[in-house]
Design a protein around this motif. Structure first.
Motif, PDB file in Angstrom:
ATOM      1  N   HIS A  68      12.227 -15.316   8.476  1.00  0.00           N
ATOM      2  CA  HIS A  68      12.230 -15.005   9.919  1.00  0.00           C
ATOM      3  C   HIS A  68      13.364 -14.038  10.258  1.00  0.00           C
ATOM      4  O   HIS A  68      14.451 -14.444  10.681  1.00  0.00           O
ATOM      5  N   HIS A  70      14.135 -10.184  12.175  1.00  0.00           N
ATOM      6  CA  HIS A  70      13.701  -9.014  12.953  1.00  0.00           C
ATOM      7  C   HIS A  70      14.557  -7.831  12.519  1.00  0.00           C
ATOM      8  O   HIS A  70      15.739  -7.756  12.861  1.00  0.00           O
ATOM      9  N   LYS A 155       1.986 -13.405  13.124  1.00  0.00           N
ATOM     10  CA  LYS A 155       2.805 -14.049  14.156  1.00  0.00           C
ATOM     11  C   LYS A 155       2.203 -13.742  15.511  1.00  0.00           C
ATOM     12  O   LYS A 155       1.717 -12.625  15.744  1.00  0.00           O
ATOM     13  N   ASP A 320      15.905 -16.578  12.045  1.00  0.00           N
ATOM     14  CA  ASP A 320      15.521 -15.882  13.281  1.00  0.00           C
ATOM     15  C   ASP A 320      16.608 -14.860  13.652  1.00  0.00           C
ATOM     16  O   ASP A 320      17.060 -14.791  14.791  1.00  0.00           O
TER      17      ASP A 320
HETATM   18 ZN   LIG Z   1      12.100 -14.414  16.038  1.00  0.00          ZN
END
Ligand SMILES: [Zn+2]
Length: 454
Positions: A68, A70, A155, A320
């Motif tokens: 996870h 970005h 996702k 994340d």
């Molecule tokens: Zn995320």
């Protein structure tokens, strides 16, 4: 038969990625970047052209798999990029990351967009990189080409993602996507906060307050997660598709996730280092570095997330990593309305989780299962996440009893000053990260772009 490996690692303490096994002394032989043999150290007859001898103060772990992340490139390379993110990953013991389909331009919602992302990443990566595709309203015809081009899965959002080119799906679209992905044998990762709950005025709670964390928390209640997760469970149940809840924050949802799993619904869930470390009680007014969505909740909620991990309702911990420029965190005004919701922690995931785990009597075999083996399984990376013959020779050498104080100047992500962890003392120093048997970062980028094939 005596085997001469390219590299022989002699580890007095090693964990393989299996939570049921304890730390033990192992000899690991590597040829051509792959593990060819794993033997008890005392009986090992392995030879190596090079030998890495680890003492009692270091543990050999499988390289971490962070499913996870970005990366934001192309399009928002001023937020983060493949070179800086993968350099941070390598420094944090992460040997594989899987990039999220939004926050880059274009978002990864078509075969063409995936090709653009691969072109941007090519030749820049210090660790291996896989890609998630995106599900948005109307892109159903793109799912098969994206799966064929090797995305690890998909996702979607059930509420506003903050990115105009990545709109949420409704309940019918969620069900349709899960049905299509069940056929393609790919998981659907769901950002589970309810658009309906987000749109409703929270009459029972405090108004949204600019600098106050309590106001931000009240505006993003557990109920918004709980409602969305209930919807995801039913969609997975009727379609037989694999739904995966990303970044679970609300511990309220654990019993219903557990009950669906007991009933055989194909449902997995992850949580993140910040939900396992930070608490709402400790976040001061204006501390927008701690803003993420869903939000960090109370200390009691944090403890229940740890219980969810112990009881295997949650199977993994991933970062994340959600970067932005320092200005996007609105540091001058400290306004939670204005600030970007996302925390960058790719490099610190292992020490953050280990610091909390060891306090709770949880060992490294379990941590490796959460941070290597389980995310590799989710992303279909058959050669990653474990130390075993046939797997890639990806390792993290951790000094678990050593500690350090987080200094932003030693973080390699593009904007280290946005970290909420500056000044924190953490246990677990990553001494060395090996990608396919050789040190990862900072030299020539050797990371590969991965394609899921099964
Ligand atoms: Zn995320």
């Amino acid at each position: 038969m005596t085997v001469t490996a390219d590299l022989l690692i002699r580890a007095r303490r090693a964990v393989t990625g299996d939570a049921a096994e304890s730390e033990r002394p192992l000899a690991v032989g590597v040829i051509d970047g792959r593990v060819v043999a794993v033997e008890p150290l005392a009986d090992s007859v392995l030879n190596g052209r090079d030998t890495l001898e680890l003492g009692e103060d270091a543990v050999l772990l499988p390289g971490l798999v962070d499913s996870h992340v970005h990366v934001c490139e192309p399009g928002h390379t001023d937020w983060e990029g493949f070179a800086s993110a993968t350099r941070a990953a390598a420094a944090g013991g992460v040997t594989t990351l899987v990039d999220m389909p939004l926050d880059s331009v274009p978002a990864t919602v078509s075969g063409g967009a995936l090709a653009a992302k691969r072109r941007a990443a090519d030749g820049q990566c210090h660790v291996d990189v896989g890609f998630w595709g995106g599900v948005i309203p109307g892109n159903t015809p793109e799912l098969e080409p994206l799966a064929g081009a090797g995305v690890a899965g998909f996702k979607c959002f059930l509420t506003d993602s903050g990115a105009p080119d990545f709109p949420p799906v409704d309940a019918a679209q969620l069900t349709g996507a899960l049905r299509a992905l069940a056929r393609l044998r790919r998981p659907l990762l769901v950002h589970a906060e309810s658009a309906r709950a987000a749109a409703a005025p929270a009459v029972a709670t405090a108004p949204y307050a600019g600098r106050g964390y309590a106001g931000y928390l009240a505006a993003n209640p557990r109920g918004a997660e709980n409602l969305a997760i209930a919807e995801v469970i039913e969609a997975a149940r009727v379609t037989g598709g694999h739904a995966h809840i990303v970044h679970l924050s609300s511990s309220d949802a654990l019993p219903m996730i557990a009950s669906a799993q007991r009933e055989g619904v194909r449902l997995t869930a992850e949580t993140c280092p910040h939900y396992l470390t930070l608490t709402a009680e400790e976040i001061g007014d204006g501390e927008t570095a701690c803003k993420c969505s869903p939000p960090v909740r109370e200390a009691a909620n944090r403890e229940l997330l740890w219980t969810g991990l112990r009881e295997r309702v949650l199977s993994m911990v991933v970062s994340d990593h959600s970067p932005c420029t320092p200005a996007m965190k609105a540091p001058e005004v400290g306004d939670f309305d204005l600030a970007w919701g996302g925390i960058s922690s790719l490099q610190l995931g292992l020490p953050l989780v280990w610091t909390q785990a060891r306090r709770r009597g949880i060992g490294l075999p379990q941590v490796a299962a959460w941070m290597s083996a389980a995310p590799a399984r989710l992303a279909g990376l058959a050669a990653k996440g474990k130390i075993a013959a046939g797997y890639d020779a990806d390792f993290c050498v951790l000094a678990p009893e050593e500690s350090f104080v987080v200094a932003p100047g030693r973080l390699y992500c593009r904007h280290p000053e946005t970290t909420p962890y500056a000044g924190r003392r953490l246990h677990g120093v990553v001494r060395l990260t090996l990608l396919r048997g050789q040190p990862a970062g900072p030299g020539r980028p050797r990371g590969k772009l991965l394609r899921r094939t099964q």
